[in-house]
Write a protein that holds these residues in place. Sequence first.
Motif, mmCIF file in Angstrom:
data_model
loop_
_atom_site.group_PDB
_atom_site.id
_atom_site.type_symbol
_atom_site.label_atom_id
_atom_site.label_comp_id
_atom_site.label_asym_id
_atom_site.label_seq_id
_atom_site.Cartn_x
_atom_site.Cartn_y
_atom_site.Cartn_z
ATOM 1 N N TYR A 90 0.827 -1.205 0.000
ATOM 2 C CA TYR A 90 0.000 0.000 0.000
ATOM 3 C C TYR A 90 0.865 1.259 0.000
ATOM 4 C CZ TYR A 90 -3.822 -3.170 1.065
ATOM 5 O OH TYR A 90 -4.737 -4.179 1.030
ATOM 6 N N ALA A 91 2.012 1.229 0.717
ATOM 7 C CA ALA A 91 2.888 2.390 0.747
ATOM 8 C C ALA A 91 3.432 2.693 -0.642
ATOM 9 C CB ALA A 91 4.034 2.160 1.730
ATOM 10 N N ARG A 92 3.862 1.640 -1.366
ATOM 11 C CA ARG A 92 4.361 1.854 -2.727
ATOM 12 C C ARG A 92 3.254 2.417 -3.628
ATOM 13 N NH1 ARG A 92 8.793 -0.716 -4.609
ATOM 14 N NH2 ARG A 92 7.707 -1.228 -6.554
ATOM 15 N N GLY A 93 2.028 1.878 -3.456
ATOM 16 C CA GLY A 93 0.933 2.387 -4.276
ATOM 17 C C GLY A 93 0.618 3.845 -3.987
ATOM 18 N N HIS A 94 0.652 4.244 -2.690
ATOM 19 C CA HIS A 94 0.384 5.641 -2.346
ATOM 20 C C HIS A 94 1.479 6.560 -2.884
ATOM 21 C CE1 HIS A 94 -2.999 4.350 -0.224
ATOM 22 N NE2 HIS A 94 -2.473 4.143 0.984
ATOM 23 N N ILE A 95 2.738 6.111 -2.778
ATOM 24 C CA ILE A 95 3.846 6.940 -3.298
ATOM 25 C C ILE A 95 3.685 7.143 -4.803
ATOM 26 C CG2 ILE A 95 6.336 6.977 -3.692
ATOM 27 C CD1 ILE A 95 6.661 5.511 -1.023
ATOM 28 N N ARG A 96 3.364 6.068 -5.519
ATOM 29 C CA ARG A 96 3.198 6.184 -6.975
ATOM 30 C C ARG A 96 2.034 7.122 -7.317
ATOM 31 N NH1 ARG A 96 2.508 1.376 -7.691
ATOM 32 N NH2 ARG A 96 4.620 0.715 -8.269
ATOM 33 N N THR A 97 0.935 6.992 -6.587
ATOM 34 C CA THR A 97 -0.236 7.822 -6.879
ATOM 35 C C THR A 97 0.031 9.303 -6.587
ATOM 36 O OG1 THR A 97 -1.689 5.959 -6.361
ATOM 37 C CG2 THR A 97 -2.672 8.139 -6.364
ATOM 38 N N LEU A 98 0.636 9.573 -5.430
ATOM 39 C CA LEU A 98 0.901 10.963 -5.071
ATOM 40 C C LEU A 98 1.936 11.593 -5.996
ATOM 41 C CD1 LEU A 98 0.937 10.658 -1.161
ATOM 42 C CD2 LEU A 98 -0.903 11.484 -2.628
ATOM 43 N N ALA A 99 2.960 10.820 -6.388
ATOM 44 C CA ALA A 99 3.991 11.362 -7.271
ATOM 45 C C ALA A 99 3.390 11.753 -8.615
ATOM 46 C CB ALA A 99 5.106 10.337 -7.452
ATOM 47 N N ARG A 100 2.527 10.912 -9.156
ATOM 48 C CA ARG A 100 1.907 11.249 -10.438
ATOM 49 C C ARG A 100 0.983 12.450 -10.308
ATOM 50 N NH1 ARG A 100 0.379 5.062 -12.356
ATOM 51 N NH2 ARG A 100 2.521 4.416 -12.910
ATOM 52 N N ALA A 101 0.341 12.598 -9.145
ATOM 53 C CA ALA A 101 -0.583 13.714 -8.964
ATOM 54 C C ALA A 101 0.136 15.051 -8.923
ATOM 55 C CB ALA A 101 -1.404 13.508 -7.694
ATOM 56 N N VAL A 102 1.379 15.071 -8.395
ATOM 57 C CA VAL A 102 2.114 16.333 -8.292
ATOM 58 C C VAL A 102 3.133 16.495 -9.407
ATOM 59 C CG1 VAL A 102 1.768 16.419 -5.805
ATOM 60 C CG2 VAL A 102 3.806 15.303 -6.703
ATOM 61 N N GLY A 103 3.171 15.554 -10.391
ATOM 62 C CA GLY A 103 4.056 15.690 -11.544
ATOM 63 C C GLY A 103 5.480 15.253 -11.294
ATOM 64 N N VAL A 104 5.706 14.246 -10.451
ATOM 65 C CA VAL A 104 7.055 13.737 -10.149
ATOM 66 C C VAL A 104 7.150 12.307 -10.653
ATOM 67 C CG1 VAL A 104 8.678 13.204 -8.292
ATOM 68 C CG2 VAL A 104 7.272 15.245 -8.157
ATOM 69 N N ASP A 105 8.340 11.943 -11.181
ATOM 70 C CA ASP A 105 8.571 10.568 -11.635
ATOM 71 C C ASP A 105 8.570 9.643 -10.415
ATOM 72 O OD1 ASP A 105 9.204 8.284 -12.975
ATOM 73 O OD2 ASP A 105 11.293 8.829 -13.391
ATOM 74 N N PRO A 106 7.682 8.658 -10.359
ATOM 75 C CA PRO A 106 7.625 7.826 -9.153
ATOM 76 C C PRO A 106 8.738 6.784 -9.059
ATOM 77 C CG PRO A 106 5.970 7.127 -10.735
ATOM 78 C CD PRO A 106 6.604 8.350 -11.305
ATOM 79 N N ALA A 107 9.429 6.477 -10.177
ATOM 80 C CA ALA A 107 10.419 5.397 -10.159
ATOM 81 C C ALA A 107 11.553 5.667 -9.163
ATOM 82 C CB ALA A 107 10.966 5.162 -11.563
ATOM 83 N N PRO A 108 12.195 6.846 -9.175
ATOM 84 C CA PRO A 108 13.263 7.066 -8.190
ATOM 85 C C PRO A 108 12.761 7.013 -6.741
ATOM 86 C CG PRO A 108 13.380 8.690 -9.950
ATOM 87 C CD PRO A 108 12.088 7.987 -10.106
ATOM 88 N N LEU A 109 11.574 7.519 -6.510
ATOM 89 C CA LEU A 109 11.048 7.502 -5.149
ATOM 90 C C LEU A 109 10.774 6.076 -4.692
ATOM 91 C CD1 LEU A 109 8.581 10.527 -5.318
ATOM 92 C CD2 LEU A 109 10.963 10.495 -4.535
ATOM 93 N N LEU A 110 10.268 5.231 -5.602
ATOM 94 C CA LEU A 110 10.017 3.825 -5.249
ATOM 95 C C LEU A 110 11.333 3.092 -4.986
ATOM 96 C CD1 LEU A 110 7.175 2.972 -7.793
ATOM 97 C CD2 LEU A 110 6.963 3.368 -5.337
#
Length: 300
Positions: A90-110
């Motif tokens: 769930y944490a990975r899913g929330h990070i991916r969702t929030l990153a896309r919402a604010v215009g950030v590439d989620p791959a480095p954050l994951l």
Amino acid sequence: MSIGNSPEDDRPSDDRLDRPDRAADESAADGTQAADRQADDRLPIGRVLRQARVAAGLTVDEISTSTRVRIPIVHAIEEDDFSRCGGDVYARGHIRTLARAVGVDPAPLLAQYDEGHGGRPPAPTPAAPLFEAERIRSEPRRPNWTAAMVAAIVAVIGFVGFTAFGGGDDKDSSKSLAEGPTPAASQPVKKPKPSKPADPKPDPSDSAIAGVPRDKVTVKVVAPEGRSWISAKDHSGRTLFDGVLEQGQDKTFQDKQKIDLVLGDAGAIQLYVNGKQVDNEFEPGQVERLTYTKGDPQAG
């Protein structure tokens, strides 16, 4: 005493032989330290997401509405608190969702989250091949001959019992069918009683006369020839009836003093006043206004 160099002097020393390997190890260590310093220099995941949200001009409420991630969880993630997410998936899913919402590439954050939380989740185990399922398929069940034999025996016993106890009745019934119906015992024939002649039906006007009270005025309106609109009122002006009298219908009105009638088609109406039939001298379609009292029928 020899003036030239000895053979041992021409061999390279151990220090010179180990120098390239030592340099390679030092360069690898420097690369690892540089990577560690670069990883340490990265901003936390929550801070990256918060800065991107602020730069995009979005509030936490707007992010929660667009991503359907609850506001407390958004605040916790921006504080690098992933304990409220309910697990790594769930944490990975929330990070991916929030990153896309604010215009950030989620791959480095994951990747940064996986480094700090034990790596990526294990890949799902592939399904077994089809031939493995075929191999473990259970063998087809053989028919239960024992149960079939027991059922057959029970059926035979039941048939024999039914024949033994019900056979006599069948024979008697078949015998009676063969002999035919037994003639009924002779009974004395009753002579039909002579029927009494039917009493003549009284004329409608006679029955009306017999049933009319003498202290009231009674008006009966019949529509034998067609339909007509009629209106009937008592002596005080109260409406007793106001409507259409269909063909074959009749209405009877009573009052202590008088009855006022209005006939829309007087030619289609037959009147009985105080039990006496009134001669119909009206033409079809003629409108008539009539008043009747306790005395003899008279036109108003």
